[in-house]
Scaffold this motif. Sequence first.
Motif, PDB file in Angstrom:
ATOM      1  N   ALA A  77      13.614 -40.079 -19.872  1.00  0.00           N
ATOM      2  CA  ALA A  77      12.890 -38.877 -20.316  1.00  0.00           C
ATOM      3  C   ALA A  77      13.564 -37.667 -19.685  1.00  0.00           C
ATOM      4  O   ALA A  77      13.867 -37.670 -18.492  1.00  0.00           O
ATOM      5  N   THR A  78      13.785 -36.629 -20.488  1.00  0.00           N
ATOM      6  CA  THR A  78      14.429 -35.402 -20.008  1.00  0.00           C
ATOM      7  C   THR A  78      13.480 -34.232 -20.186  1.00  0.00           C
ATOM      8  O   THR A  78      12.882 -34.054 -21.261  1.00  0.00           O
ATOM      9  N   GLY A  79      13.303 -33.439 -19.132  1.00  0.00           N
ATOM     10  CA  GLY A  79      12.416 -32.286 -19.199  1.00  0.00           C
ATOM     11  C   GLY A  79      12.326 -31.611 -17.853  1.00  0.00           C
ATOM     12  O   GLY A  79      13.168 -31.811 -16.969  1.00  0.00           O
ATOM     13  N   THR A  80      11.268 -30.835 -17.667  1.00  0.00           N
ATOM     14  CA  THR A  80      11.036 -30.132 -16.406  1.00  0.00           C
ATOM     15  C   THR A  80       9.670 -30.526 -15.862  1.00  0.00           C
ATOM     16  O   THR A  80       8.716 -30.734 -16.619  1.00  0.00           O
ATOM     17  N   TYR A  81       9.580 -30.617 -14.546  1.00  0.00           N
ATOM     18  CA  TYR A  81       8.341 -31.043 -13.905  1.00  0.00           C
ATOM     19  C   TYR A  81       7.300 -29.925 -13.912  1.00  0.00           C
ATOM     20  O   TYR A  81       7.607 -28.755 -13.643  1.00  0.00           O
ATOM     21  N   HIS A  85       0.280 -29.263 -11.977  1.00  0.00           N
ATOM     22  CA  HIS A  85      -0.696 -30.280 -12.349  1.00  0.00           C
ATOM     23  C   HIS A  85      -0.367 -31.645 -11.720  1.00  0.00           C
ATOM     24  O   HIS A  85      -0.795 -32.682 -12.225  1.00  0.00           O
ATOM     25  N   GLU A  86       0.377 -31.612 -10.647  1.00  0.00           N
ATOM     26  CA  GLU A  86       0.693 -32.838  -9.918  1.00  0.00           C
ATOM     27  C   GLU A  86      -0.573 -33.383  -9.251  1.00  0.00           C
ATOM     28  O   GLU A  86      -1.385 -32.623  -8.715  1.00  0.00           O
ATOM     29  N   VAL A  87      -0.761 -34.694  -9.285  1.00  0.00           N
ATOM     30  CA  VAL A  87      -1.919 -35.334  -8.661  1.00  0.00           C
ATOM     31  C   VAL A  87      -1.434 -36.507  -7.814  1.00  0.00           C
ATOM     32  O   VAL A  87      -0.285 -36.962  -7.941  1.00  0.00           O
ATOM     33  N   VAL A  88      -2.323 -36.965  -6.935  1.00  0.00           N
ATOM     34  CA  VAL A  88      -2.038 -38.183  -6.171  1.00  0.00           C
ATOM     35  C   VAL A  88      -3.103 -39.225  -6.503  1.00  0.00           C
ATOM     36  O   VAL A  88      -4.274 -38.878  -6.748  1.00  0.00           O
ATOM     37  N   VAL A  89      -2.697 -40.473  -6.523  1.00  0.00           N
ATOM     38  CA  VAL A  89      -3.587 -41.587  -6.880  1.00  0.00           C
ATOM     39  C   VAL A  89      -3.954 -42.324  -5.600  1.00  0.00           C
ATOM     40  O   VAL A  89      -3.085 -42.835  -4.893  1.00  0.00           O
ATOM     41  N   ALA A 138       9.007 -31.888  -6.212  1.00  0.00           N
ATOM     42  CA  ALA A 138       9.757 -32.450  -7.338  1.00  0.00           C
ATOM     43  C   ALA A 138      10.981 -31.575  -7.613  1.00  0.00           C
ATOM     44  O   ALA A 138      10.972 -30.363  -7.346  1.00  0.00           O
ATOM     45  N   PRO A 139      12.063 -32.155  -8.142  1.00  0.00           N
ATOM     46  CA  PRO A 139      13.255 -31.357  -8.461  1.00  0.00           C
ATOM     47  C   PRO A 139      12.937 -30.237  -9.445  1.00  0.00           C
ATOM     48  O   PRO A 139      12.096 -30.400 -10.331  1.00  0.00           O
ATOM     49  N   PRO A 199      14.970 -40.629  -4.861  1.00  0.00           N
ATOM     50  CA  PRO A 199      14.536 -39.443  -4.129  1.00  0.00           C
ATOM     51  C   PRO A 199      15.282 -39.279  -2.807  1.00  0.00           C
ATOM     52  O   PRO A 199      15.686 -40.276  -2.190  1.00  0.00           O
ATOM     53  N   ALA A 200      15.470 -38.058  -2.399  1.00  0.00           N
ATOM     54  CA  ALA A 200      16.140 -37.798  -1.121  1.00  0.00           C
ATOM     55  C   ALA A 200      15.306 -38.349   0.020  1.00  0.00           C
ATOM     56  O   ALA A 200      14.085 -38.140   0.082  1.00  0.00           O
ATOM     57  N   GLY A 201      15.965 -39.049   0.925  1.00  0.00           N
ATOM     58  CA  GLY A 201      15.258 -39.617   2.071  1.00  0.00           C
ATOM     59  C   GLY A 201      14.300 -40.734   1.707  1.00  0.00           C
ATOM     60  O   GLY A 201      13.434 -41.086   2.507  1.00  0.00           O
ATOM     61  N   ASN A 202      14.418 -41.264   0.488  1.00  0.00           N
ATOM     62  CA  ASN A 202      13.568 -42.358   0.029  1.00  0.00           C
ATOM     63  C   ASN A 202      12.080 -41.975   0.045  1.00  0.00           C
ATOM     64  O   ASN A 202      11.198 -42.816   0.242  1.00  0.00           O
ATOM     65  N   THR A 203      11.815 -40.681  -0.164  1.00  0.00           N
ATOM     66  CA  THR A 203      10.442 -40.176  -0.185  1.00  0.00           C
ATOM     67  C   THR A 203      10.250 -39.269  -1.389  1.00  0.00           C
ATOM     68  O   THR A 203      11.024 -38.323  -1.567  1.00  0.00           O
ATOM     69  N   PRO A 204       9.251 -39.513  -2.225  1.00  0.00           N
ATOM     70  CA  PRO A 204       8.319 -40.644  -2.180  1.00  0.00           C
ATOM     71  C   PRO A 204       9.032 -42.004  -2.308  1.00  0.00           C
ATOM     72  O   PRO A 204      10.082 -42.096  -2.957  1.00  0.00           O
TER      73      PRO A 204
END
Length: 295
Positions: A77-81, A85-89, A138-139, A199-204
Motif C-alpha cells: 500500500a502506498t500513501g501518507t500516514y 487519527h493514530e490509535v493504540v490497541v 510514523a514516517p 522501523p528504526a531501532g525495531n520500535t514499534p
Amino acid sequence: MYRFLLSRQWVILTLVGLVLIPVMIKLGYWQLHRHQHKVAQNALIARSLADDPVPVTTLAAPARELPRRDMWRTVTATGTYDTAHEVVVRQRTAADEQSIGYYVVTPLVLGNGRGVLINRGWVSAGNDLTKFPDVPAAPRGKVTVTGRMMADETTAASGIKDTKGLPARQVMLINSSEQAKRTGRPMLGGYIEQTMPEPAGNTPEPVPEPDHDSIGPHMAYAIQWWLFAAAVPVGWIVLVRRERRDRAAAAKEAEEAREAGATAAAGDGGRPADPAGSGETEAAGDEAAPAPANP
C-alpha cells in the motif's frame, strides 16, 4: 446369577456409562475437527505467505469483509500516514508472548482518498495506562508499506470485549468500520500487519509471522477421548465380574457357615447323659443293697 444388575446402584451405574460413551465419542470428533482446522489453517498461512505481493486494493474494499482465503496474503500500500487519527490497541503481547502493551495502528491515506489501517507493531504500555504511550512517529511523506493482510477483529471472532469509555485514542479491537467512523474517511476492510520497511531501532516491534508449523495436541486429545469411550464398557464388564465373584464367594462362605452350624447341632444331640445322673443311680443302688448279717 446377575440379578444384582437390577439393583438401583447398578441401574444408575449402567445408565451413567451409556451416557458417557456417546459424549466422549463426540468430544473426540470435536478435537479431530479442531486438528483438521489447524492443519488447513497452517496450509493456508504457508501458501499465503509464499504468494507474491499484490496491491491491497486487489483484495480489500470499503465495508467489505476480507475472505478467509485472502488472510495472511502479502500486500503493498502506498500513501501518507494520518497520524492525527493514530490509535493504540490495548492488552496485546510482544513477540516474547509475555510482555503486555499496545499495538500501534495508524491509517494510511491512499492516492484515491481512501484509507487502510496499518498495524505498525508493538510498544510497551508504560506505567500509566490512562495516558497515550510514547509511540515512535510514523514516517512523513509518501511511503510504501508491505505486510500481511488481516481481517477486521470482532468480539465474536476474537473473544475480546469491546470495552467502552477508554482513554482517548485507545481501543480494544482493530476494526476498519469503527475507525472509518472516527476519521470520517472510507476505510478498506481489514488491516495490514506491517513487515516492511523495518522501523528504526525495531520500535514499534514488528508483529511476528504467525506460527504455521505446530499442529497442537488436538489429535492426541481426540484419541484420548475415544480410548476413554472404549474403556467405559470394558470397565463395566470388569466391575460386573468382580461383583459376581464377590457375591459368589460371600454366598459360599454363608453356606459353609450354615453347614458347620448344622454339624455342631447334630453333635450336641448324640452326647451321653450328664455324669451327675450316673452318681445318683449308683447312690440309689447302694441304698438298695442288703445290710450284712450280724455274726
